[in-house]
Design a protein around this motif. Structure first.
Motif, PDB file in Angstrom:
ATOM      1  N   ILE A  42       1.134  -1.096  -0.402  1.00 16.06           N
ATOM      2  CA  ILE A  42      -0.119  -0.092   0.276  1.00 16.06           C
ATOM      3  C   ILE A  42       1.147   1.227   0.164  1.00 16.06           C
ATOM      4  N   ASP A  43       0.731   2.071  -1.108  1.00 17.48           N
ATOM      5  CA  ASP A  43       1.513   3.396  -1.287  1.00 17.48           C
ATOM      6  C   ASP A  43       0.626   4.805  -0.564  1.00 17.48           C
ATOM      7  N   THR A  44       1.350   5.133   0.083  1.00 17.87           N
ATOM      8  CA  THR A  44       0.555   6.530   0.556  1.00 17.87           C
ATOM      9  C   THR A  44       1.371   7.800   0.822  1.00 17.87           C
ATOM     10  N   PRO A 196       0.328   3.884 -13.648  1.00 18.34           N
ATOM     11  CA  PRO A 196       0.687   2.794 -14.907  1.00 18.34           C
ATOM     12  C   PRO A 196      -0.359   3.778 -15.292  1.00 18.34           C
ATOM     13  N   LEU A 197      -1.939   3.700 -14.815  1.00 20.24           N
ATOM     14  CA  LEU A 197      -3.220   3.820 -15.995  1.00 20.24           C
ATOM     15  C   LEU A 197      -2.698   5.538 -16.847  1.00 20.24           C
ATOM     16  N   ASP A 198      -1.994   6.061 -16.553  1.00 23.84           N
ATOM     17  CA  ASP A 198      -1.960   7.866 -16.835  1.00 23.84           C
ATOM     18  C   ASP A 198      -2.537   8.306 -15.690  1.00 23.84           C
ATOM     19  N   GLY A 204      -8.915   4.244 -21.289  1.00 22.83           N
ATOM     20  CA  GLY A 204      -9.644   4.754 -21.948  1.00 22.83           C
ATOM     21  C   GLY A 204     -11.267   5.690 -22.321  1.00 22.83           C
ATOM     22  N   LYS A 205     -11.364   5.223 -20.432  1.00 26.67           N
ATOM     23  CA  LYS A 205     -12.732   5.425 -19.812  1.00 26.67           C
ATOM     24  C   LYS A 205     -13.605   7.284 -21.314  1.00 26.67           C
ATOM     25  N   PHE A 206     -12.656   7.835 -20.944  1.00 24.10           N
ATOM     26  CA  PHE A 206     -13.246   9.198 -21.499  1.00 24.10           C
ATOM     27  C   PHE A 206     -13.603   9.629 -22.857  1.00 24.10           C
ATOM     28  N   LEU A 217      -7.849  17.823 -10.668  1.00 24.78           N
ATOM     29  CA  LEU A 217      -6.651  17.509 -11.576  1.00 24.78           C
ATOM     30  C   LEU A 217      -6.271  18.050 -13.119  1.00 24.78           C
ATOM     31  N   ARG A 218      -7.510  16.321 -13.323  1.00 28.31           N
ATOM     32  CA  ARG A 218      -7.027  16.284 -14.472  1.00 28.31           C
ATOM     33  C   ARG A 218      -7.920  17.028 -15.413  1.00 28.31           C
ATOM     34  N   ARG A 219      -9.082  17.673 -14.449  1.00 23.80           N
ATOM     35  CA  ARG A 219      -9.475  18.216 -15.925  1.00 23.80           C
ATOM     36  C   ARG A 219      -8.769  19.744 -15.934  1.00 23.80           C
ATOM     37  N   ALA A 272      -7.479   3.072  -7.637  1.00 29.04           N
ATOM     38  CA  ALA A 272      -8.404   1.884  -7.297  1.00 29.04           C
ATOM     39  C   ALA A 272      -9.349   3.340  -6.599  1.00 29.04           C
ATOM     40  N   ARG A 273     -10.563   3.739  -6.445  1.00 27.21           N
ATOM     41  CA  ARG A 273     -11.808   4.552  -6.279  1.00 27.21           C
ATOM     42  C   ARG A 273     -13.028   3.308  -5.808  1.00 27.21           C
ATOM     43  N   ASN A 274     -12.884   2.438  -6.088  1.00 27.02           N
ATOM     44  CA  ASN A 274     -13.909   1.846  -5.300  1.00 27.02           C
ATOM     45  C   ASN A 274     -13.868   0.236  -6.004  1.00 27.02           C
ATOM     46  N   ALA A 276     -15.671  -2.032  -7.996  1.00 27.59           N
ATOM     47  CA  ALA A 276     -15.603  -2.388  -9.849  1.00 27.59           C
ATOM     48  C   ALA A 276     -14.214  -1.847 -10.154  1.00 27.59           C
ATOM     49  N   GLN A 277     -13.262  -0.817  -9.917  1.00 26.04           N
ATOM     50  CA  GLN A 277     -12.240  -0.843 -10.368  1.00 26.04           C
ATOM     51  C   GLN A 277     -10.605  -1.474  -9.884  1.00 26.04           C
ATOM     52  N   ILE A 278     -10.875  -1.424  -8.790  1.00 26.32           N
ATOM     53  CA  ILE A 278     -10.288  -2.991  -7.735  1.00 26.32           C
ATOM     54  C   ILE A 278     -10.130  -4.307  -7.975  1.00 26.32           C
TER      55      ILE A 278
HETATM   56  N1  LIG Z   1       5.370   9.356  -6.214  1.00 28.94           N
HETATM   57  C1  LIG Z   1       4.998   9.993  -7.305  1.00 28.94           C
HETATM   58  O1  LIG Z   1       5.755  11.334  -7.025  1.00 28.94           O
HETATM   59  C2  LIG Z   1       3.603  10.389  -7.311  1.00 28.94           C
HETATM   60  C3  LIG Z   1       3.152  10.853  -7.538  1.00 28.94           C
HETATM   61  C4  LIG Z   1       1.505   9.316  -8.419  1.00 28.94           C
HETATM   62  C5  LIG Z   1       0.546   9.329  -8.112  1.00 28.94           C
HETATM   63  N2  LIG Z   1       1.766   8.172  -7.078  1.00 28.94           N
HETATM   64  C6  LIG Z   1       1.464   6.776  -6.296  1.00 28.94           C
HETATM   65  O2  LIG Z   1       0.631   6.295  -7.710  1.00 28.94           O
HETATM   66  C7  LIG Z   1      -0.192   6.257  -7.204  1.00 28.94           C
HETATM   67  C8  LIG Z   1      -1.083   5.739  -8.361  1.00 28.94           C
HETATM   68  O3  LIG Z   1      -1.091   7.248  -9.489  1.00 28.94           O
HETATM   69  P1  LIG Z   1      -2.135   7.554 -10.004  1.00 28.94           P
HETATM   70  O4  LIG Z   1      -3.492   7.556  -8.746  1.00 28.94           O
HETATM   71  O5  LIG Z   1      -1.447   9.146  -9.976  1.00 28.94           O
HETATM   72  O6  LIG Z   1      -3.058   7.197 -11.205  1.00 28.94           O
HETATM   73  P2  LIG Z   1      -3.295   5.732 -11.585  1.00 28.94           P
HETATM   74  O7  LIG Z   1      -3.398   4.513 -10.784  1.00 28.94           O
HETATM   75  O8  LIG Z   1      -3.075   5.762 -12.924  1.00 28.94           O
HETATM   76  O9  LIG Z   1      -4.651   6.133 -12.418  1.00 28.94           O
HETATM   77  C9  LIG Z   1      -5.503   5.968 -10.787  1.00 28.94           C
HETATM   78  C10 LIG Z   1      -6.930   6.267 -11.077  1.00 28.94           C
HETATM   79  O10 LIG Z   1      -7.725   6.045 -12.330  1.00 28.94           O
HETATM   80  C11 LIG Z   1      -8.976   5.674 -12.159  1.00 28.94           C
HETATM   81  N3  LIG Z   1      -8.968   3.915 -12.291  1.00 28.94           N
HETATM   82  C12 LIG Z   1      -8.643   2.636 -11.768  1.00 28.94           C
HETATM   83  N4  LIG Z   1      -8.754   1.530 -12.448  1.00 28.94           N
HETATM   84  C13 LIG Z   1      -9.808   1.965 -12.891  1.00 28.94           C
HETATM   85  C14 LIG Z   1     -10.420   1.167 -13.833  1.00 28.94           C
HETATM   86  N5  LIG Z   1     -10.010   0.124 -13.633  1.00 28.94           N
HETATM   87  N6  LIG Z   1     -10.935   1.403 -14.242  1.00 28.94           N
HETATM   88  C15 LIG Z   1     -11.504   2.669 -14.783  1.00 28.94           C
HETATM   89  N7  LIG Z   1     -11.325   4.000 -14.123  1.00 28.94           N
HETATM   90  C16 LIG Z   1      -9.709   3.657 -13.074  1.00 28.94           C
HETATM   91  C17 LIG Z   1      -9.305   6.016 -10.579  1.00 28.94           C
HETATM   92  O11 LIG Z   1     -10.039   7.247 -10.711  1.00 28.94           O
HETATM   93  P3  LIG Z   1     -10.979   7.705 -11.584  1.00 28.94           P
HETATM   94  O12 LIG Z   1     -12.697   6.793 -11.040  1.00 28.94           O
HETATM   95  O13 LIG Z   1     -11.501   9.168 -10.273  1.00 28.94           O
HETATM   96  O14 LIG Z   1     -10.774   8.660 -12.837  1.00 28.94           O
HETATM   97  C18 LIG Z   1      -8.117   6.051  -9.699  1.00 28.94           C
HETATM   98  O15 LIG Z   1      -8.261   6.741  -8.976  1.00 28.94           O
HETATM   99  C19 LIG Z   1      -0.897   6.708  -6.485  1.00 28.94           C
HETATM  100  O16 LIG Z   1      -2.156   6.712  -5.500  1.00 28.94           O
HETATM  101  C20 LIG Z   1      -0.276   7.552  -5.606  1.00 28.94           C
HETATM  102  O17 LIG Z   1       0.287   6.364  -4.462  1.00 28.94           O
HETATM  103  C21 LIG Z   1       2.951   8.860  -7.040  1.00 28.94           C
END
Ligand SMILES: NC(=O)c1ccc[n+]([C@@H]2O[C@H](COP(=O)([O-])OP(=O)(O)OC[C@H]3O[C@@H](n4cnc5c(N)ncnc54)[C@H](OP(=O)(O)O)[C@@H]3O)[C@@H](O)[C@H]2O)c1
Length: 312
Positions: A42-44, A196-198, A204-206, A217-219, A272-274, A276-278
């Motif tokens: 778990i990363d925080t 990893p999901l940018d 692709g949902k958008f 912040l994305r918008r 992941a927020r819910n 279904a996503q995880i």
């Molecule tokens: N070290 C650093 O500087 C740094 C910077 C950024 C992040 N991080 C770490 O990396 C983690 C992940 O990065 P991230 O949150 O930026 O981006 P990410 O993992 O690329 O994207 C996560 C977001 O994508 C959406 N999502 C995830 N799974 C999905 C699915 N199966 N279907 C549809 N939507 C899905 C959710 O947001 P929505 O539902 O709102 O779309 C979720 O919050 C962070 O939580 C944090 O722990 C570290």
């Protein structure tokens, strides 16, 4: 340290204007589903919701009595004052932060303690000396650096061992392939990759589901959701979706599996927020992309790169 290939990113659990509002009960459901399905990483960070992400995790670990079964990756170095967030890696601030983090996370020790970003106002030697002390005391089990350049990492290593790097990486953001990933492989340093999901774009949902980009912040900042990248990305998604469909998989799973298949990657930290996503993200382990398909994706990514160059 035995860490799962899929780690849970918890920035969204902070529930703030940066990464959008989120209910604690949904965050707890995600933690529970992830843990039950073998995710132990778990990363925080304190800055995620100004301590709130850590508080939610700490409460979950305490209530479920599973602290020893989890590898907690925490960070330090970003402090907040009213609405402003600032870099601070001075010794005084680091000593304050580790105690605040341990309190919120309900733990005596932190498994992976990562310097979140370099602080331009503090010498690397000062920060590294404090990290070395935490490590020697056993209150942190591994030292990590995030968002450091190779030169900065090498400087840091003169004063303190570095076990883990945390860097951005996904199909669209591949900078670490040039220096960092080969360096990690050569030096035996674990590499955790974030976004990893940018930030959800690679699901692709958008594009396909025409979901409105949330007011976070994305918008405001994400160039992938604005012209000219928007149209170019759309073309990529159309083709990539066909590859995912061959496996009956989502684009999110394809994006995660692509990362996992790349050389030098230890774990991917996906948010992941819910439930279904995880659950969708966990399904990436139900299949494995063929080399041929990975090569096809790389071809599509090359085409995308050329299109971006043309559009500039
Ligand atoms: N070290 C650093 O500087 C740094 C910077 C950024 C992040 N991080 C770490 O990396 C983690 C992940 O990065 P991230 O949150 O930026 O981006 P990410 O993992 O690329 O994207 C996560 C977001 O994508 C959406 N999502 C995830 N799974 C999905 C699915 N199966 N279907 C549809 N939507 C899905 C959710 O947001 P929505 O539902 O709102 O779309 C979720 O919050 C962070 O939580 C944090 O722990 C570290």
């Amino acid at each position: 340290m035995n860490i799962s290939v899929l780690g849970l990113g918890t920035w969204a659990f902070g529930s703030d204007k940066w990464w959008g509002w989120q209910s604690d009960s949904k965050s707890e459901e995600v933690l529970e589903t992830a843990f039950e399905n073998g995710v132990n990483l778990i990363d925080t960070a304190p800055v995620y919701g100004r301590g709130h992400s850590q508080t939610v995790i700490g409460r979950f670990l305490r209530q479920n009595k599973i602290r020893e079964k989890i590898v907690l990756a925490d960070k330090l170095g970003l402090r907040w004052h009213n609405r402003k967030v600032e870099h601070n890696l001075s010794k005084k601030s680091m000593l304050e932060e580790i105690d605040l983090s341990r309190k919120r996370l309900c733990t005596d020790y932190i498994d992976i303690y990562q310097v979140h970003w370099p602080d331009p106002d503090t010498p690397i030697a000062e920060t590294a000396a404090v990290m070395e002390k935490f490590y020697a005391q056993g209150i942190i089990k591994a030292v990590g650096l995030s968002n450091y350049s190779l030169k900065q990492i090498q400087e840091f290593r003169k004063y303190c061992p570095v076990h883990i790097l945390q860097m951005p990486y996904n199909m669209f953001e591949r900078n670490i392939e040039i220096e960092i990933a080969p360096f990690c492989l050569q030096q035996g340093i674990s590499l955790l990759v974030y976004s990893p999901l940018d930030s959800g774009i690679l699901t692709g949902k958008f594009f396909f589901e025409k979901q409105r980009v949330p007011k976070d912040l994305r918008r405001k900042y994400h160039s992938g959701l604005k012209a000219p990248l928007l149209t170019i990305n759309n073309e990529f998604f159309k083709q990539a979706k066909d590859i995912a469909l061959n496996y009956n998989a989502s684009l999110a799973q394809l994006a995660l599996n692509w990362c996992i298949a790349q050389s030098g990657i230890t774990s991917v930290l996906a948010g992941a927020r819910n439930i279904a996503q995880i659950k969708d993200n966990l399904l990436c382990f139900a299949w494995k992309p063929k080399q041929l398909d990975l090569a096809k994706i790389n071809e599509l990514l090359e085409i995308r790169k050329r299109e971006i160059k043309k559009s500039l």
